[in-house]
Design a protein around this motif. Structure first.
Motif, short mmCIF file in Angstrom:
data_model
loop_
_atom_site.label_atom_id
_atom_site.label_comp_id
_atom_site.label_asym_id
_atom_site.label_seq_id
_atom_site.Cartn_x
_atom_site.Cartn_y
_atom_site.Cartn_z
N LEU A 192 1.98 11.32 10.01
CA LEU A 192 2.06 12.26 9.20
C LEU A 192 1.16 13.26 9.73
O LEU A 192 1.24 14.46 9.87
N ARG A 193 -0.15 12.50 10.08
CA ARG A 193 -1.39 13.50 10.20
C ARG A 193 -1.02 14.54 11.69
O ARG A 193 -1.27 15.37 11.62
N LYS B 259 0.75 -1.15 0.03
CA LYS B 259 0.01 -0.15 0.02
C LYS B 259 0.87 1.31 0.02
O LYS B 259 1.79 1.38 0.75
N PRO B 260 0.64 2.09 -1.06
CA PRO B 260 1.35 3.40 -0.89
C PRO B 260 0.81 4.25 0.08
O PRO B 260 -0.14 4.42 0.13
N VAL B 261 1.71 4.83 1.02
CA VAL B 261 1.32 5.94 1.96
C VAL B 261 1.97 7.18 1.94
O VAL B 261 2.98 7.18 1.69
N LYS B 262 1.57 8.18 2.38
CA LYS B 262 2.03 9.38 2.86
C LYS B 262 2.45 9.44 4.20
O LYS B 262 1.77 9.44 5.16
N ASP B 263 3.67 9.41 4.35
CA ASP B 263 4.53 9.64 5.48
C ASP B 263 5.91 9.95 5.57
O ASP B 263 6.29 10.00 4.40
N ASN B 264 6.44 10.62 6.53
CA ASN B 264 7.81 11.05 6.52
C ASN B 264 9.03 10.23 6.33
O ASN B 264 10.05 10.67 6.17
N ARG B 265 8.65 8.91 6.50
CA ARG B 265 9.75 7.96 6.46
C ARG B 265 9.37 6.71 5.25
O ARG B 265 10.28 6.51 4.75
N HIS B 266 8.31 6.29 5.53
CA HIS B 266 8.06 5.15 4.60
C HIS B 266 7.30 5.68 3.23
O HIS B 266 6.30 6.79 3.37
N SER C 73 6.50 19.39 1.36
CA SER C 73 6.89 19.07 0.10
C SER C 73 8.35 18.67 -0.36
O SER C 73 9.07 17.90 -1.05
N ALA C 74 9.28 19.29 0.67
CA ALA C 74 10.75 18.74 0.85
C ALA C 74 10.71 17.38 0.94
O ALA C 74 12.09 17.09 0.75
N PHE C 75 9.89 16.82 1.50
CA PHE C 75 9.96 15.42 1.71
C PHE C 75 9.15 14.55 0.59
O PHE C 75 8.67 13.39 0.75
N ASN C 76 8.91 15.18 -0.49
CA ASN C 76 8.09 14.60 -1.47
C ASN C 76 6.58 14.19 -1.13
O ASN C 76 6.02 13.19 -1.84
N LEU C 77 6.25 15.16 -0.20
CA LEU C 77 4.91 14.94 0.24
C LEU C 77 3.95 16.20 -0.39
O LEU C 77 4.23 17.14 -0.08
N SER C 78 3.09 15.67 -1.19
CA SER C 78 1.91 16.86 -1.40
C SER C 78 0.68 16.70 -1.02
O SER C 78 0.12 15.52 -0.97
N LEU C 79 0.27 17.50 -0.10
CA LEU C 79 -1.06 17.49 0.65
C LEU C 79 -1.97 18.86 -0.01
O LEU C 79 -1.16 19.90 0.11
#
Ligand SMILES: [Zn+2]
Length: 348
Positions: free
Chosen positions: A78-79, A38-45, A100-106
């Motif tokens: 992340l939440r 499962k793809p997740v939005k997280d600061n590490r995984h 966004s610096a961690f490639n996380l787009s919210l």
């Protein structure tokens, strides 16, 4: 409040445990039924492994998530991180930028929903916590560009906000509707407030002790005494000195002494319906202080009661600081969440 490390929920990439109960029928035996990444939005995984199981009892299949992961894209960690960044002072926009610096787009909406969700978690966790001494005070944050009368209740043991209500603190019936369920659920014994009549009335109705913030009392009495120093006949100036001394020492017998002074100062009217003479103003101060005296000194015999409402004002200060950075709250729910989170600092 010195926080050395920030604690966030743990997130596991895969689980090492098996489900205990079927979510549908509470059955307790399962077959493994495949796995998905499962793809997740997280600061590490980026991805976590999720097993599917089939219930031997009802034959239905379900996903069994590792710790910190659920059906949502974002992990619990992340939440919470999103809410922490906001509490630390970032705007919603800056939170998005930082992640966004961690490639996380919210999306903006997601960030906003995360804040509300964390506020709900705080509320749920604090719901049944015991609170002996509750600080209560009013505030006026901006909702849709207008000042929204708000009342804030703080656990003065921990300094944490317990509830924020859409309530005008000058309205005793509304204050009661807000405080009564809190007092009952949390087991509140003492409220600390300023000396508005509404709080006095409600404390009496609910059978809780009231400590009136002594900063407030000193402020209004100070103003009144300075005015009387200019207008009172000279032979009565000694009374002002005695009132000042009583207020700074708060002795147990202060109430009787003020009552004696009240009887000593002559009643004197100048015309009918005109201004009260300075002697009458003095009498009013004496009788009011005498009647309220017990609520000035609860802290003297209950050692966990503070003598001012400073703890509540500090939490409201934190709320004001953060609440300003959200332009135009659109709903009370949004505002309540923001006030609760910011008033909590990082202690959640
Ligand atoms: Zn089942």
């Amino acid at each position: 409040m010195a926080i050395v490390t920030l604690r966030l929920p743990d997130v596991k990439r895969k689980t090492t445990t098996r489900p205990q109960k079927c979510p549908y029928c509470s059955g307790e035996t399962f077959q493994r039924w495949g796995q998905v990444s499962k793809p997740v939005k997280d600061n590490r995984h980026r991805r976590v492994q999720v097993y599917r199981y089939r219930c031997c009892h009802c034959q239905r299949t379900f996903r069994y998530y590792p710790e910190g992961v659920g059906r949502a894209d974002q992990t619990e960690r992340l939440r919470k991180l999103v809410a922490v960044l906001w509490v630390l002072g970032m705007s919603l926009r800056s939170v998005k930028l930082a992640l966004s610096a961690f490639n996380l787009s919210l999306s903006h909406m997601t960030v906003w929903r995360d804040l509300q969700e964390q506020a709900e978690l705080i509320k749920a966790r604090r719901k049944w916590q015991g609170v002996r001494v509750l600080g209560v005070d009013g505030a006026y944050p901006l909702l849709k560009g207008k000042k929204q009368p708000t009342i804030v209740a703080i656990d003065l043991g921990s300094g944490q906000p317990m509830a924020v209500g859409q309530v005008d603190e000058a309205n005793p019936a509304a204050v009661r509707r807000f405080l009564e369920p809190l007092v009952q659920r949390l087991g509140v014994k003492v409220i600390v407030t300023d000396d508005l009549n509404s709080y006095r009335k409600v404390a009496e109705q609910l059978g809780v002790e009231q400590q009136v913030c002594q900063f407030h009392v000193r402020r209004w009495v100070g103003v009144a005494l300075r005015e009387l120093e200019q207008t009172l006949p000279a032979e009565w100036l000694w009374v002002l000195e005695e009132v000042k001394k009583l207020l700074s020492e708060l002795p147990l017998e202060g109430s009787q002494r003020l009552f004696q002074l009240w009887k000593q100062v002559p009643q004197k009217r100048i015309g009918q319906g005109g201004d009260r003479s300075s002697l009458e103003k003095l009498r009013y101060i004496l009788i009011r202080m005498s009647e309220h005296w017990a609520s000035y000194r609860v802290f003297d015999w209950q050692k966990d009661v503070p003598w001012t409402n400073n703890g509540t004002e500090q939490a409201i200060g934190r709320m004001k600081m953060r609440a300003r950075t959200v332009r135009g709250y659109k709903s009370w729910q949004g505002m309540e969440a923001a006030l609760l989170l910011s008033g909590s600092g990082l202690s959640w």
